[in-house]
Design an enzyme around this catalytic site. Structure first.
Site, mmCIF file in Angstrom:
data_model
loop_
_atom_site.group_PDB
_atom_site.id
_atom_site.type_symbol
_atom_site.label_atom_id
_atom_site.label_comp_id
_atom_site.label_asym_id
_atom_site.label_seq_id
_atom_site.Cartn_x
_atom_site.Cartn_y
_atom_site.Cartn_z
ATOM 1 N N GLY A 78 0.824 -1.214 0.000
ATOM 2 C CA GLY A 78 0.000 0.000 0.000
ATOM 3 C C GLY A 78 0.854 1.257 0.000
ATOM 4 N N GLY A 80 1.678 2.914 -2.595
ATOM 5 C CA GLY A 80 1.329 3.816 -3.696
ATOM 6 C C GLY A 80 2.070 3.527 -4.983
ATOM 7 C CB SER A 81 3.170 0.404 -6.657
ATOM 8 O OG SER A 81 1.960 -0.295 -6.529
ATOM 9 C CB SER A 82 -1.301 2.835 -8.901
ATOM 10 O OG SER A 82 -1.637 1.507 -8.658
ATOM 11 C CB ALA A 83 0.589 7.388 -7.019
ATOM 12 C CB ALA A 84 5.454 5.366 -7.403
ATOM 13 C CG ASP A 121 -1.957 8.035 -4.372
ATOM 14 O OD1 ASP A 121 -2.463 9.108 -4.786
ATOM 15 O OD2 ASP A 121 -2.470 6.926 -4.614
#
Ligand code: MEV
Length: 289
Positions: A78, A80-84, A121
């Site tokens: 959790g 924030g890999s999608s945002a990163a 994020d």
């Protein structure tokens, strides 16, 4: 083809989750674990491709891009890999882009793909540091905090952010006044915590985190496992502890001073958590090569 390699940090929510979705402020910190995106010909990409495809569609020049992704953190925490991945992919295509332009473009993509989210994020991945953030980036204010004595414990359970946000929305529909009162109380805590963080009064910050956790419990987003880790950390001397993010699983955070840190970490591990070595207040997105 642009050959830039770009890295962006993950994040941890410190206070204000859920309320931030409804226009209230939160405080988020960027973490030392980073995700790196670079152009390559590897076709097995261990990530949700939708974020990368949407980023290429937004800022690509119509050519076929192939990216490789290296991440220091697993998508399950959790962090924030999608945002990163969205922020880093966009920046490979426009390495000198201003942060505000990058934030707006990345947030739009995350909303298009995910349908929901405040963008905190995306802000952490873009700007780094520790931020006072209001939904959709209405306010993104860097806070010059020093040495956040943060301890992070993973529950071993992957949280489903979208359903937790929906769960809170349903609760709000059934009981609008109560839930609105909780959001306002959380927002007040976020305002109160800001000067305390700037002063480095972590004992008081811990207390306010405890209050925030009580409100999250009232919202119904805590879990037995989170509660077990939180209570273990507090018994071992943490100044405060709470869940971080959507709830239901993912990570909890605690604050504790030098000599108590080992005891707190051991207590979290003994209660079945996985202590993750994370430095807060990390640098935002950057071009590596
Ligand atoms: C999830 O990590 C935090 C939430 O506040 C959602 C969001 O702000 O996008 C629940």
């Amino acid at each position: 083809m642009n050959k830039a390699t770009v890295s962006a940090p993950g994040k941890l929510m410190l206070l204000g989750e859920h309320a931030v979705v409804y226009g209230y402020p939160c405080i988020v910190t960027a973490i030392s674990q980073r995700l790196e995106v670079s152009v390559s010909t590897i076709d097995d990409i261990p990530m949700d491709r939708r974020f990368i495809d949407a980023a290429i569609q937004a800022w690509g020049d119509g050519k076929d891009y192939l990216f490789s992704i290296k991440s220091a953190f697993s998508g399950k925490y959790g962090f924030g890999s999608s945002a990163a991945v969205t922020v880093a992919t966009l920046k490979t295509m426009r390495p000198t882009v201003e942060n505000r332009v990058l934030f707006d473009a990345a947030y739009k993509i995350v909303l298009d793909v995910q349908g929901i989210g405040s963008g905190f994020d995306v802000a952490a991945s873009t700007y780094g540091g520790t931020l006072y953030f209001v939904a959709a980036g209405k306010i993104i204010e860097p806070l010059s905090v020093q040495e956040v004595p943060l301890i992070v414990g993973y529950t071993g359970v992957k949280a489903d952010t979208t359903s937790l946000i929906k769960q809170v929305a349903e609760k709000k529909e059934k009981n609008p006044e109560k839930v609105e009162r909780i959001f306002q109380a959380i927002a007040k805590l976020v305002e109160d915590v800001k000067p305390r963080m700037l002063e480095g009064d972590w004992e008081r910050v811990g207390k306010l985190m405890d209050f925030n956790q009580e409100y999250l419990r009232d919202l119904g987003v805590s879990s037995e496992k989170l509660e077990a880790l939180i209570s273990a950390a507090k018994k071992a001397g943490a100044w405060g502890a709470k869940l971080s993010g959507a709830g239901g699983g993912d990570c909890m955070i605690a604050l504790g001073s030098g000599e108590k840190r080992d005891a707190i970490q051991k207590a979290i591990a003994d209660a079945g958590g996985q202590v993750i070595d994370v430095q807060p207040n990390a640098e935002g997105v950057r071009v590596e090569i």
